[in-house]
Design an enzyme around this catalytic site. Sequence first.
Site, PDB file in Angstrom:
ATOM      1  N   LYS A 103       0.831  -1.203   0.000  1.00  0.00           N
ATOM      2  CA  LYS A 103       0.000   0.000   0.000  1.00  0.00           C
ATOM      3  C   LYS A 103       0.877   1.269   0.000  1.00  0.00           C
ATOM      4  O   LYS A 103       2.098   1.190   0.185  1.00  0.00           O
ATOM      5  CB  LYS A 103      -0.922  -0.039   1.218  1.00  0.00           C
ATOM      6  CG  LYS A 103      -1.842  -1.277   1.244  1.00  0.00           C
ATOM      7  CD  LYS A 103      -2.808  -1.183   2.410  1.00  0.00           C
ATOM      8  CE  LYS A 103      -3.417  -2.515   2.744  1.00  0.00           C
ATOM      9  NZ  LYS A 103      -4.378  -2.401   3.872  1.00  0.00           N
ATOM     10  N   TYR A 127     -12.306  -2.832  -2.656  1.00  0.00           N
ATOM     11  CA  TYR A 127     -12.754  -2.931  -1.267  1.00  0.00           C
ATOM     12  C   TYR A 127     -14.278  -2.990  -1.150  1.00  0.00           C
ATOM     13  O   TYR A 127     -14.827  -2.645  -0.101  1.00  0.00           O
ATOM     14  CB  TYR A 127     -12.188  -1.762  -0.446  1.00  0.00           C
ATOM     15  CG  TYR A 127     -10.745  -1.965  -0.021  1.00  0.00           C
ATOM     16  CD1 TYR A 127     -10.347  -3.126   0.648  1.00  0.00           C
ATOM     17  CD2 TYR A 127      -9.783  -0.984  -0.253  1.00  0.00           C
ATOM     18  CE1 TYR A 127      -9.030  -3.311   1.049  1.00  0.00           C
ATOM     19  CE2 TYR A 127      -8.460  -1.169   0.153  1.00  0.00           C
ATOM     20  CZ  TYR A 127      -8.099  -2.335   0.806  1.00  0.00           C
ATOM     21  OH  TYR A 127      -6.794  -2.513   1.222  1.00  0.00           O
ATOM     22  N   PHE A 168     -15.101   2.482   8.281  1.00  0.00           N
ATOM     23  CA  PHE A 168     -13.766   2.905   7.845  1.00  0.00           C
ATOM     24  C   PHE A 168     -13.617   2.954   6.328  1.00  0.00           C
ATOM     25  O   PHE A 168     -12.540   3.249   5.814  1.00  0.00           O
ATOM     26  CB  PHE A 168     -12.681   2.004   8.458  1.00  0.00           C
ATOM     27  CG  PHE A 168     -12.818   0.532   8.161  1.00  0.00           C
ATOM     28  CD1 PHE A 168     -12.347  -0.016   6.976  1.00  0.00           C
ATOM     29  CD2 PHE A 168     -13.420  -0.319   9.083  1.00  0.00           C
ATOM     30  CE1 PHE A 168     -12.458  -1.371   6.705  1.00  0.00           C
ATOM     31  CE2 PHE A 168     -13.540  -1.685   8.819  1.00  0.00           C
ATOM     32  CZ  PHE A 168     -13.057  -2.204   7.622  1.00  0.00           C
ATOM     33  N   ARG A 191      -0.834 -14.893   3.392  1.00  0.00           N
ATOM     34  CA  ARG A 191      -1.597 -14.364   4.536  1.00  0.00           C
ATOM     35  C   ARG A 191      -0.800 -14.550   5.828  1.00  0.00           C
ATOM     36  O   ARG A 191      -0.744 -13.668   6.668  1.00  0.00           O
ATOM     37  CB  ARG A 191      -2.948 -15.086   4.672  1.00  0.00           C
ATOM     38  CG  ARG A 191      -3.880 -14.908   3.512  1.00  0.00           C
ATOM     39  CD  ARG A 191      -4.641 -13.623   3.497  1.00  0.00           C
ATOM     40  NE  ARG A 191      -5.566 -13.454   4.596  1.00  0.00           N
ATOM     41  CZ  ARG A 191      -6.337 -12.379   4.732  1.00  0.00           C
ATOM     42  NH1 ARG A 191      -6.249 -11.383   3.848  1.00  0.00           N
ATOM     43  NH2 ARG A 191      -7.171 -12.262   5.724  1.00  0.00           N
ATOM     44  N   THR A 251      -4.424  -8.594  10.473  1.00  0.00           N
ATOM     45  CA  THR A 251      -4.768  -7.264   9.942  1.00  0.00           C
ATOM     46  C   THR A 251      -4.392  -6.157  10.927  1.00  0.00           C
ATOM     47  O   THR A 251      -3.852  -5.121  10.539  1.00  0.00           O
ATOM     48  CB  THR A 251      -6.290  -7.195   9.652  1.00  0.00           C
ATOM     49  OG1 THR A 251      -6.600  -8.198   8.689  1.00  0.00           O
ATOM     50  CG2 THR A 251      -6.691  -5.834   9.110  1.00  0.00           C
ATOM     51  N   ASN A 302      -1.264  -0.644   7.496  1.00  0.00           N
ATOM     52  CA  ASN A 302      -0.747  -1.995   7.767  1.00  0.00           C
ATOM     53  C   ASN A 302       0.036  -2.569   6.585  1.00  0.00           C
ATOM     54  O   ASN A 302       0.224  -3.772   6.459  1.00  0.00           O
ATOM     55  CB  ASN A 302      -1.861  -2.934   8.240  1.00  0.00           C
ATOM     56  CG  ASN A 302      -2.895  -3.194   7.172  1.00  0.00           C
ATOM     57  OD1 ASN A 302      -2.823  -2.644   6.076  1.00  0.00           O
ATOM     58  ND2 ASN A 302      -3.863  -4.036   7.478  1.00  0.00           N
TER      59      ASN A 302
END
Length: 154
Positions: free
Chosen positions: A10, A50, A58, A86, A92, A113
């Site tokens: 990100k 998303y 959020f 993962r 998360t 994150n």
Amino acid sequence: MIERTLVLIKPDGVQRLLVGRIVARYEERGLKIVGLKLVRVDRDLAERHYAVHRDKPFFAGLVEFITSGPLVALALEGPEAVAVVRAMNGATRPHQADPGTVRGDLALETAQNLVHASDSPETAEAELGLWFRPDELLSYEREIDRWVLAPPGS
Ligand code: CMP
């Protein structure tokens, strides 16, 4: 089973100069990079990616954050790649992420994150289709595959 999965490093990962170190973790594990690009995400793609979080409080902040700067989209291939990635990324919420994971070593906040990864093979297929054109995902052999992967059919 050989799977493909999507990872997003990100905007916080790009801004913190962590792209190389995060990609290196997956490479060193033996996962094969089958797609890789720097993307300036528009609102439409962010909202589609998303979509499952559309009703969460959020959501607006999440879309704002993911569109705030370039990110790196990465397609990885390997045995049980979805679960492997993962586990490597960690929980998360970084305070719940084990040391040794990307988030457990490098992140503190849920929004910042660092990485996103597909949560199932079905999600992976849909997300890879969202982020990569078919011709951007490559199939190729690596010399090291015989040391990293079980022989086909074994
Ligand atoms: P990711 O794996 O990209 O999927 C959804 C993202 O929403 C998640 O990682 C977090 O970065 C982000 N997020 C922001 N706030 C929250 C929250 N309160 N709970 C869960 N996820 C959140």
